[in-house]
Design an enzyme around this catalytic site. Structure first.
Site, PDB file in Angstrom:
ATOM      1  N   SER A 146      -3.679  -9.173   6.721  1.00  0.00           N
ATOM      2  CA  SER A 146      -3.301  -7.790   6.986  1.00  0.00           C
ATOM      3  C   SER A 146      -2.720  -7.768   8.406  1.00  0.00           C
ATOM      4  O   SER A 146      -3.380  -8.159   9.365  1.00  0.00           O
ATOM      5  CB  SER A 146      -4.536  -6.891   6.899  1.00  0.00           C
ATOM      6  OG  SER A 146      -4.244  -5.660   7.499  1.00  0.00           O
ATOM      7  N   ASP A 184      -7.778   2.719  12.349  1.00  0.00           N
ATOM      8  CA  ASP A 184      -6.484   3.393  12.232  1.00  0.00           C
ATOM      9  C   ASP A 184      -6.597   4.769  11.574  1.00  0.00           C
ATOM     10  O   ASP A 184      -5.931   5.720  11.981  1.00  0.00           O
ATOM     11  CB  ASP A 184      -5.493   2.505  11.478  1.00  0.00           C
ATOM     12  CG  ASP A 184      -5.058   1.301  12.318  1.00  0.00           C
ATOM     13  OD1 ASP A 184      -5.062   1.433  13.559  1.00  0.00           O
ATOM     14  OD2 ASP A 184      -4.738   0.257  11.748  1.00  0.00           O
ATOM     15  N   ASP A 228       0.832  -1.224   0.000  1.00  0.00           N
ATOM     16  CA  ASP A 228       0.000   0.000   0.000  1.00  0.00           C
ATOM     17  C   ASP A 228       0.854   1.256   0.000  1.00  0.00           C
ATOM     18  O   ASP A 228       0.696   2.136  -0.844  1.00  0.00           O
ATOM     19  CB  ASP A 228      -0.882   0.062   1.255  1.00  0.00           C
ATOM     20  CG  ASP A 228      -1.968  -0.998   1.267  1.00  0.00           C
ATOM     21  OD1 ASP A 228      -2.496  -1.314   0.198  1.00  0.00           O
ATOM     22  OD2 ASP A 228      -2.277  -1.494   2.371  1.00  0.00           O
ATOM     23  N   ARG A 243      -0.471   4.031  16.895  1.00  0.00           N
ATOM     24  CA  ARG A 243      -0.876   5.029  15.888  1.00  0.00           C
ATOM     25  C   ARG A 243      -0.623   6.478  16.293  1.00  0.00           C
ATOM     26  O   ARG A 243      -0.113   7.260  15.497  1.00  0.00           O
ATOM     27  CB  ARG A 243      -2.343   4.834  15.478  1.00  0.00           C
ATOM     28  CG  ARG A 243      -2.662   3.488  14.829  1.00  0.00           C
ATOM     29  CD  ARG A 243      -1.636   3.040  13.858  1.00  0.00           C
ATOM     30  NE  ARG A 243      -2.076   1.908  13.049  1.00  0.00           N
ATOM     31  CZ  ARG A 243      -1.281   1.252  12.214  1.00  0.00           C
ATOM     32  NH1 ARG A 243      -0.010   1.611  12.067  1.00  0.00           N
ATOM     33  NH2 ARG A 243      -1.734   0.241  11.518  1.00  0.00           N
TER      34      ARG A 243
HETATM   35  N1  ARG Z   1      -8.471  -4.050  15.161  1.00  0.00           N
HETATM   36  C1  ARG Z   1      -7.230  -3.563  15.712  1.00  0.00           C
HETATM   37  C2  ARG Z   1      -7.354  -2.106  16.025  1.00  0.00           C
HETATM   38  O1  ARG Z   1      -8.213  -1.454  15.519  1.00  0.00           O
HETATM   39  C3  ARG Z   1      -6.071  -3.890  14.849  1.00  0.00           C
HETATM   40  C4  ARG Z   1      -5.913  -3.137  13.577  1.00  0.00           C
HETATM   41  C5  ARG Z   1      -4.796  -3.716  12.802  1.00  0.00           C
HETATM   42  N2  ARG Z   1      -4.486  -3.029  11.619  1.00  0.00           N
HETATM   43  C6  ARG Z   1      -4.059  -3.674  10.512  1.00  0.00           C
HETATM   44  N3  ARG Z   1      -3.660  -2.945   9.532  1.00  0.00           N
HETATM   45  N4  ARG Z   1      -4.092  -4.959  10.408  1.00  0.00           N
HETATM   46  O2  ARG Z   1      -6.580  -1.594  16.790  1.00  0.00           O
END
Ligand code: ARG
Length: 400
Positions: free
Chosen positions: A174, A124, A15, A95
């Protein structure tokens, strides 16, 4: 939208690799790249090289591991941070730090925008966008995967067209990793009834293949955070790394649950969080020994608020700081040792001690020399049960 200079949070994956070129092309902008080491175990040299090859004007690298532990993981430990009782917030904690560093670099190079690789379906994007805008409302935030609806196929085609050196290791999942955990989503995991295949896991040995002997560990806490392993002082980063290794090899640290994202979606999430589950279990146990029942009750409510704020992208919400001030004040007495036993996927606290312990053997002992005056219990019960006893007799008369 017109932008001149953009700082992109660059992971090295498909990405964000495509995004370097995409942003240059669609916005005729200069793209700077930034990669943070949050403990995700990547080859940062290779990532930097790829960024340059694709056309990054300048690549920035920040080893943010110890900052991540001290400013984000430690508060999460003190707050017993769990979302929906299951997820120790690993990605959610990373993040805001990435967003903060993006803003720093944007200021350094005089950029008018930052960019990230989040989709429009997750949490995110919320965490990045809000944190960046809270720190600098003038900065624009680009999220090409969301804003241009980029999909894997489109990205692969685009990478081919421009001959971009994308990474070979294309996972069907992912994945997001940092010191506090590894999040795995999508691919075969999208069927919530099917058990995760072995290729999902990298940090945790499946319990059935873990050693047949238990492993013991003593974790020492000082004011709410772990400071030593088996009596040996550790710096915060190596402490977390060591706990990931120890718990992981014993099959401890797997989470598989249905999670409610802020944007309404229910998703199946799998996590490998060996250090997080271990430290949080031990920390909670030590708090039960050192805090009063009243402190524990109010703290539990605030912990839930704290965890939701963090999960939902509001790291910079002032309320989070107010709650942290309360929590820090409670943690002054949360010091001591917790003995842990790991065995084939099972983690058990088997002992705890603290100079600030509220446990009083002379009160709780079943032995005869207990100082607890049992005669006082009679009067206490009389008063404690007064209304309940009265209501039952009044109401049964009324209805009978
Ligand atoms: N569901 C989790 C969160 O919102 C993990 C997100 C993981 N992101 C990813 N790009 N796989 O914190």
């Amino acid at each position: 939208m017109s932008v001149g200079k953009v700082v992109l949070a660059y992971s090295g994956g498909l990405d964000t690799s495509v995004m370097i070129k995409w942003i240059q092309e669609k916005y005729s902008a200069e793209v700077y790249t930034l990669t943070l080491d949050l403990g995700q175990r990547d080859d940062f040299r290779e990532i930097e090289e790829r960024a340059r090859k694709i056309g990054s004007k300048e690549h920035f690298f920040v080893d943010a591991k110890s900052e991540f532990v001290e400013r984000f993981i430690f508060p999460a430990i003190k707050a017993n941070g769990f979302y929906e009782g299951k997820y120790p917030l690993s990605t959610a904690l990373g993040r805001p730090l990435i967003a903060e560093k993006l803003v720093d670099v944007a200021h350094k190079v005089g950029a008018d925008a930052v960019a990230h690789g989040s989709t429009g379906k997750g949490n995110d994007q919320v965490r990045f966008d809000i944190t960046v805008r809270a720190l600098d409302p003038e900065l624009k935030v680009l999220a090409p995967v969301r804003d241009w609806g980029l999909s894997r196929d489109v990205e692969l085609e685009y990478a081919k067209k421009w001959g971009l050196p994308i990474s070979e290791s294309r996972s069907k999942y992912s994945i997001d990793q940092n010191l506090w955990g590894r999040s795995v989503e999508s691919g075969p995991l999208e069927d919530p009834f099917s058990e995760p295949e072995d290729d999902v896991y990298e940090w945790v040995t499946p319990p059935e293949r873990a050693p047949d002997r238990p492993e013991y560990l003593t974790l020492t806490f000082k004011e709410g955070v772990p400071v030593a392993l088996d009596g040996e002082r550790r710096d915060p980063v190596s402490m977390i790394q060591a706990l990931n290794a120890i718990a992981g090899r014993n099959g401890v640290g797997l989470v598989d649950h249905i999670e409610d994202r802020l944007v309404g979606i229910k998703s199946r999430e799998v996590y490998e969080v060996p250090a997080a589950l271990t430290v949080l279990e031990a920390h909670r146990d030590l708090e039960k020994m050192t805090l009063t029942v009243h402190e524990l009750a109010v703290k539990a409510e605030l912990e839930d608020v704290w965890s939701r704020l963090v999960y939902n992208g509001l790291w910079l919400e002032p309320l989070r700081r107010h709650i942290d001030a309360f929590i820090d004040s409670t943690q002054r007495v949360v010091s001591g040792d917790v003995r842990l036993k790991f065995y084939k996927g099972h983690l058990q606290v088997v002992g705890r001690r603290s100079p600030n312990s509220l446990y009083r053997l002379e009160m709780s002992t079943y032995a005869r020399e207990s100082k607890f005056n049992q005669q006082l219990a009679v009067g206490f019960i009389e008063l404690w049960g007064m209304q309940t006893i009265t209501a039952n007799s009044v109401r049964s008369r009324a209805s009978g």
